[in-house]
Design a protein around this motif. Sequence first.
Motif, PDB file in Angstrom:
ATOM      1  N   GLY A 241       0.806  -1.231   0.000  1.00 12.91           N
ATOM      2  CA  GLY A 241       0.000   0.000   0.000  1.00 12.91           C
ATOM      3  C   GLY A 241       0.833   1.271   0.000  1.00 12.91           C
ATOM      4  N   ILE A 242       2.048   1.190  -0.560  1.00 13.43           N
ATOM      5  CA  ILE A 242       2.871   2.398  -0.665  1.00 13.43           C
ATOM      6  C   ILE A 242       3.372   2.542  -2.105  1.00 13.43           C
ATOM      7  CG2 ILE A 242       3.593   2.200   1.760  1.00 13.43           C
ATOM      8  CD1 ILE A 242       6.415   1.505   0.679  1.00 13.43           C
ATOM      9  N   SER A 243       3.961   3.707  -2.397  1.00 11.62           N
ATOM     10  CA  SER A 243       4.512   3.900  -3.737  1.00 11.62           C
ATOM     11  C   SER A 243       6.036   4.018  -3.640  1.00 11.62           C
ATOM     12  CB  SER A 243       3.933   5.168  -4.365  1.00 11.62           C
ATOM     13  OG  SER A 243       4.527   6.289  -3.751  1.00 11.62           O
ATOM     14  N   ALA A 244       6.691   3.987  -4.796  1.00 13.13           N
ATOM     15  CA  ALA A 244       8.165   4.062  -4.823  1.00 13.13           C
ATOM     16  C   ALA A 244       8.656   5.348  -4.166  1.00 13.13           C
ATOM     17  CB  ALA A 244       8.664   3.954  -6.255  1.00 13.13           C
ATOM     18  N   ALA A 245       7.835   6.407  -4.244  1.00 15.08           N
ATOM     19  CA  ALA A 245       8.243   7.695  -3.659  1.00 15.08           C
ATOM     20  C   ALA A 245       8.314   7.627  -2.130  1.00 15.08           C
ATOM     21  CB  ALA A 245       7.259   8.782  -4.084  1.00 15.08           C
ATOM     22  N   ASP A 246       7.598   6.655  -1.536  1.00 13.78           N
ATOM     23  CA  ASP A 246       7.591   6.530  -0.065  1.00 13.78           C
ATOM     24  C   ASP A 246       8.815   5.777   0.469  1.00 13.78           C
ATOM     25  OD1 ASP A 246       4.999   7.685   0.068  1.00 13.78           O
ATOM     26  OD2 ASP A 246       4.121   5.740  -0.464  1.00 13.78           O
ATOM     27  N   LEU A 247       9.576   5.177  -0.430  1.00 11.87           N
ATOM     28  CA  LEU A 247      10.681   4.324   0.023  1.00 11.87           C
ATOM     29  C   LEU A 247      11.844   5.126   0.584  1.00 11.87           C
ATOM     30  CD1 LEU A 247      10.947   1.700  -2.873  1.00 11.87           C
ATOM     31  CD2 LEU A 247      10.205   1.269  -0.512  1.00 11.87           C
ATOM     32  N   ALA A 248      12.472   4.543   1.601  1.00 10.43           N
ATOM     33  CA  ALA A 248      13.740   5.093   2.095  1.00 10.43           C
ATOM     34  C   ALA A 248      14.911   4.358   1.451  1.00 10.43           C
ATOM     35  CB  ALA A 248      13.813   4.942   3.611  1.00 10.43           C
ATOM     36  N   ALA A 249      14.682   3.074   1.115  1.00 15.50           N
ATOM     37  CA  ALA A 249      15.780   2.275   0.557  1.00 15.50           C
ATOM     38  C   ALA A 249      15.250   1.194  -0.379  1.00 15.50           C
ATOM     39  CB  ALA A 249      16.580   1.625   1.691  1.00 15.50           C
ATOM     40  N   PHE A 250      16.092   0.844  -1.324  1.00 15.92           N
ATOM     41  CA  PHE A 250      15.821  -0.259  -2.249  1.00 15.92           C
ATOM     42  C   PHE A 250      16.978  -1.242  -2.090  1.00 15.92           C
ATOM     43  CE2 PHE A 250      16.328  -1.734  -6.844  1.00 15.92           C
ATOM     44  CZ  PHE A 250      15.407  -2.757  -6.716  1.00 15.92           C
ATOM     45  N   ILE A 251      16.656  -2.465  -1.622  1.00 18.60           N
ATOM     46  CA  ILE A 251      17.709  -3.433  -1.294  1.00 18.60           C
ATOM     47  C   ILE A 251      17.446  -4.731  -2.066  1.00 18.60           C
ATOM     48  CG2 ILE A 251      19.002  -4.551   0.568  1.00 18.60           C
ATOM     49  CD1 ILE A 251      17.814  -2.513   2.514  1.00 18.60           C
ATOM     50  N   PRO A 252      17.808  -4.751  -3.345  1.00 18.34           N
ATOM     51  CA  PRO A 252      17.600  -5.979  -4.109  1.00 18.34           C
ATOM     52  C   PRO A 252      18.726  -6.964  -3.886  1.00 18.34           C
ATOM     53  CG  PRO A 252      18.561  -4.314  -5.535  1.00 18.34           C
ATOM     54  CD  PRO A 252      18.407  -3.684  -4.150  1.00 18.34           C
ATOM     55  N   SER A 261      20.903  -1.337 -11.203  1.00 23.90           N
ATOM     56  CA  SER A 261      20.718   0.002 -11.782  1.00 23.90           C
ATOM     57  C   SER A 261      19.521   0.033 -12.731  1.00 23.90           C
ATOM     58  CB  SER A 261      21.970   0.438 -12.561  1.00 23.90           C
ATOM     59  OG  SER A 261      23.095   0.310 -11.749  1.00 23.90           O
ATOM     60  N   ALA A 262      19.375  -1.030 -13.538  1.00 23.04           N
ATOM     61  CA  ALA A 262      18.254  -1.069 -14.489  1.00 23.04           C
ATOM     62  C   ALA A 262      16.922  -1.071 -13.735  1.00 23.04           C
ATOM     63  CB  ALA A 262      18.363  -2.303 -15.376  1.00 23.04           C
ATOM     64  N   THR A 263      16.861  -1.799 -12.619  1.00 22.87           N
ATOM     65  CA  THR A 263      15.605  -1.856 -11.857  1.00 22.87           C
ATOM     66  C   THR A 263      15.328  -0.515 -11.177  1.00 22.87           C
ATOM     67  OG1 THR A 263      16.118  -4.170 -11.418  1.00 22.87           O
ATOM     68  CG2 THR A 263      14.307  -3.223 -10.186  1.00 22.87           C
ATOM     69  N   ALA A 264      16.368   0.078 -10.599  1.00 24.26           N
ATOM     70  CA  ALA A 264      16.177   1.378  -9.925  1.00 24.26           C
ATOM     71  C   ALA A 264      15.656   2.398 -10.940  1.00 24.26           C
ATOM     72  CB  ALA A 264      17.486   1.849  -9.314  1.00 24.26           C
ATOM     73  N   LYS A 265      16.167   2.323 -12.153  1.00 25.32           N
ATOM     74  CA  LYS A 265      15.728   3.254 -13.208  1.00 25.32           C
ATOM     75  C   LYS A 265      14.276   2.964 -13.612  1.00 25.32           C
ATOM     76  CE  LYS A 265      17.298   5.057 -17.590  1.00 25.32           C
ATOM     77  NZ  LYS A 265      17.918   4.696 -18.831  1.00 25.32           N
ATOM     78  N   ALA A 266      13.960   1.666 -13.799  1.00 25.66           N
ATOM     79  CA  ALA A 266      12.592   1.290 -14.195  1.00 25.66           C
ATOM     80  C   ALA A 266      11.575   1.725 -13.137  1.00 25.66           C
ATOM     81  CB  ALA A 266      12.514  -0.212 -14.419  1.00 25.66           C
ATOM     82  N   LEU A 305      12.387  -1.647   0.209  1.00 25.36           N
ATOM     83  CA  LEU A 305      11.872  -2.677  -0.698  1.00 25.36           C
ATOM     84  C   LEU A 305      12.954  -3.731  -0.916  1.00 25.36           C
ATOM     85  CD1 LEU A 305       9.909  -3.787  -2.882  1.00 25.36           C
ATOM     86  CD2 LEU A 305      10.907  -2.111  -4.471  1.00 25.36           C
ATOM     87  N   LEU A 306      12.624  -4.987  -0.599  1.00 29.69           N
ATOM     88  CA  LEU A 306      13.558  -6.103  -0.773  1.00 29.69           C
ATOM     89  C   LEU A 306      13.094  -6.961  -1.952  1.00 29.69           C
ATOM     90  CD1 LEU A 306      13.740  -7.376   2.950  1.00 29.69           C
ATOM     91  CD2 LEU A 306      14.857  -5.366   1.919  1.00 29.69           C
ATOM     92  N   VAL A 307      14.023  -7.355  -2.814  1.00 26.08           N
ATOM     93  CA  VAL A 307      13.666  -8.213  -3.947  1.00 26.08           C
ATOM     94  C   VAL A 307      14.751  -9.276  -4.118  1.00 26.08           C
ATOM     95  CG1 VAL A 307      13.107  -8.315  -6.403  1.00 26.08           C
ATOM     96  CG2 VAL A 307      12.638  -6.222  -5.141  1.00 26.08           C
ATOM     97  N   GLY A 308      14.333 -10.535  -4.101  1.00 25.53           N
ATOM     98  CA  GLY A 308      15.285 -11.631  -4.305  1.00 25.53           C
ATOM     99  C   GLY A 308      14.882 -12.444  -5.521  1.00 25.53           C
ATOM    100  N   PHE A 309      15.874 -13.008  -6.218  1.00 20.26           N
ATOM    101  CA  PHE A 309      15.575 -13.800  -7.425  1.00 20.26           C
ATOM    102  C   PHE A 309      16.801 -14.647  -7.744  1.00 20.26           C
ATOM    103  CE2 PHE A 309      17.278  -9.667  -8.336  1.00 20.26           C
ATOM    104  CZ  PHE A 309      18.334  -9.930  -9.191  1.00 20.26           C
ATOM    105  N   GLY A 310      16.557 -15.793  -8.362  1.00 27.76           N
ATOM    106  CA  GLY A 310      17.704 -16.609  -8.746  1.00 27.76           C
ATOM    107  C   GLY A 310      17.308 -18.038  -9.054  1.00 27.76           C
ATOM    108  N   ALA A 311      18.246 -18.957  -8.772  1.00 27.84           N
ATOM    109  CA  ALA A 311      18.064 -20.363  -9.150  1.00 27.84           C
ATOM    110  C   ALA A 311      16.724 -20.886  -8.648  1.00 27.84           C
ATOM    111  CB  ALA A 311      19.203 -21.204  -8.588  1.00 27.84           C
ATOM    112  N   GLY A 312      16.192 -21.798  -9.435  1.00 29.10           N
ATOM    113  CA  GLY A 312      14.877 -22.359  -9.097  1.00 29.10           C
ATOM    114  C   GLY A 312      14.027 -22.669 -10.327  1.00 29.10           C
ATOM    115  N   LEU A 313      13.741 -21.610 -11.091  1.00 30.25           N
ATOM    116  CA  LEU A 313      13.921 -20.186 -10.759  1.00 30.25           C
ATOM    117  C   LEU A 313      12.938 -19.778  -9.677  1.00 30.25           C
ATOM    118  CD1 LEU A 313      14.127 -18.983 -14.473  1.00 30.25           C
ATOM    119  CD2 LEU A 313      16.049 -19.282 -12.917  1.00 30.25           C
ATOM    120  N   SER A 314      13.367 -18.959  -8.756  1.00 32.02           N
ATOM    121  CA  SER A 314      12.496 -18.505  -7.672  1.00 32.02           C
ATOM    122  C   SER A 314      12.647 -17.003  -7.501  1.00 32.02           C
ATOM    123  CB  SER A 314      12.871 -19.170  -6.346  1.00 32.02           C
ATOM    124  OG  SER A 314      12.819 -20.565  -6.452  1.00 32.02           O
ATOM    125  N   TYR A 315      11.581 -16.371  -7.046  1.00 35.37           N
ATOM    126  CA  TYR A 315      11.642 -14.926  -6.821  1.00 35.37           C
ATOM    127  C   TYR A 315      10.666 -14.533  -5.717  1.00 35.37           C
ATOM    128  CZ  TYR A 315       7.770 -15.536 -10.099  1.00 35.37           C
ATOM    129  OH  TYR A 315       6.632 -15.998 -10.712  1.00 35.37           O
TER     130      TYR A 315
END
Length: 323
Positions: A241-252, A261-266, A305-315
């Motif tokens: 229930g928040i937007s990207a503007a509300d974030l203090a940090a992005f921790i992928p 960098s590509a995700t932060a830009k998107a 915002l935390l985002v994980g992804f990788g083998a599995g493939l899992s995300y």
Amino acid sequence: MLGSLVMAHPLQPSVGHPGSRILSVASYRPRTEVGNEAIAALIDSSDEWIRRRCGIESRRRAAPDEDLVMMATAAASKALAGAGVDPYDVSAVLVATMSHRGPAATVGPLVADALGATQAAAMDLGAACAGFPYALATADALVRGGSARYVVLVGAERMTDIIDERDRGTAFLFGDGAGAVVIGPSPTCDIGPVVWGADGSGSELLRYDEAGFLRMAGPEVFRWATSIVPDLARRALDAAGISAADLAAFIPHQANLRIISATAKALELGPHVRVATDITTNGNTGAASIPQAMAALPDTTGPALLVGFGAGLSYGAQVVMMP
Ligand code: COA
């Protein structure tokens, strides 16, 4: 017949909590720092190529005495001290890892034992580089549902044990280490809803060979990650229930600086959002990368915002309040 005569009555449920929160975060970095030159020499590469293609300048490599249990325990005991929680009061120890190769079937019980968490359930959680968001969602559910009060969650990897140092596709990318958080009850929801999934049809892109080494189809994994991560991130923001503007940090997950960098830009993150770039001096530490990157952003308060992804493939992704 007898069963139908017995009056059915509901079992007593666990008594949970309205929410959970991350109380503390800590990291263990192995002592030995390895620069690009030493690795490049074995794979016909260069410091310049490695920096340009994935942003890594150096990574840590575990010495023989820095095994998975030792690193996980070091990070977890620091996190417990930071939270002011006695190991005896821990209800569950979760270890997210993809690189456990020791004789023990699981490392969770070994970490619990080393911590002195004698009352805790303990288990490993295998979701590779999505392991931290997966385990965080599990810990949050355990606390809210009343199955646990304090949970120690560790992401720990000794990638050195599963990487072929002569593999041009992986040798430069991965590092060793552990990151840990302590999760406890909260009157508010400080760990947002998880958005997660898996696609086993892509399991061949990151797989173990017959010798137990991790092999990766790099360009395909890169394309997959850049195609799913921005949407996954947006869905986690919506769920919280928040937007990207509300974030203090992005921790992928620290997979590759170009993916970060590509995700932060998107996501069109504003300059006030701290973007974790721990990969530059830590490499890709699998399930450990998110808590390690979180620990490397001290004095950050508010939603991350935390985002994980990788083998599995899992995300998996979720918004959390920084401890
Ligand atoms: N050193 C120097 N050159 C290399 C190299 C290396 N280690 N590996 C490949 N190259 C060369 C290739 O031979 C190729 O050369 P050419 O253009 O002359 O044919 C060129 O670099 C591009 O190769 P490619 O395999 O397409 O590399 P890339 O640009 O995709 O970068 C990765 C490789 C691994 C950095 C990148 O694919 C990646 O980061 N993938 C995602 C990895 C990831 O996120 N994994 C995490 C999962 S948890």
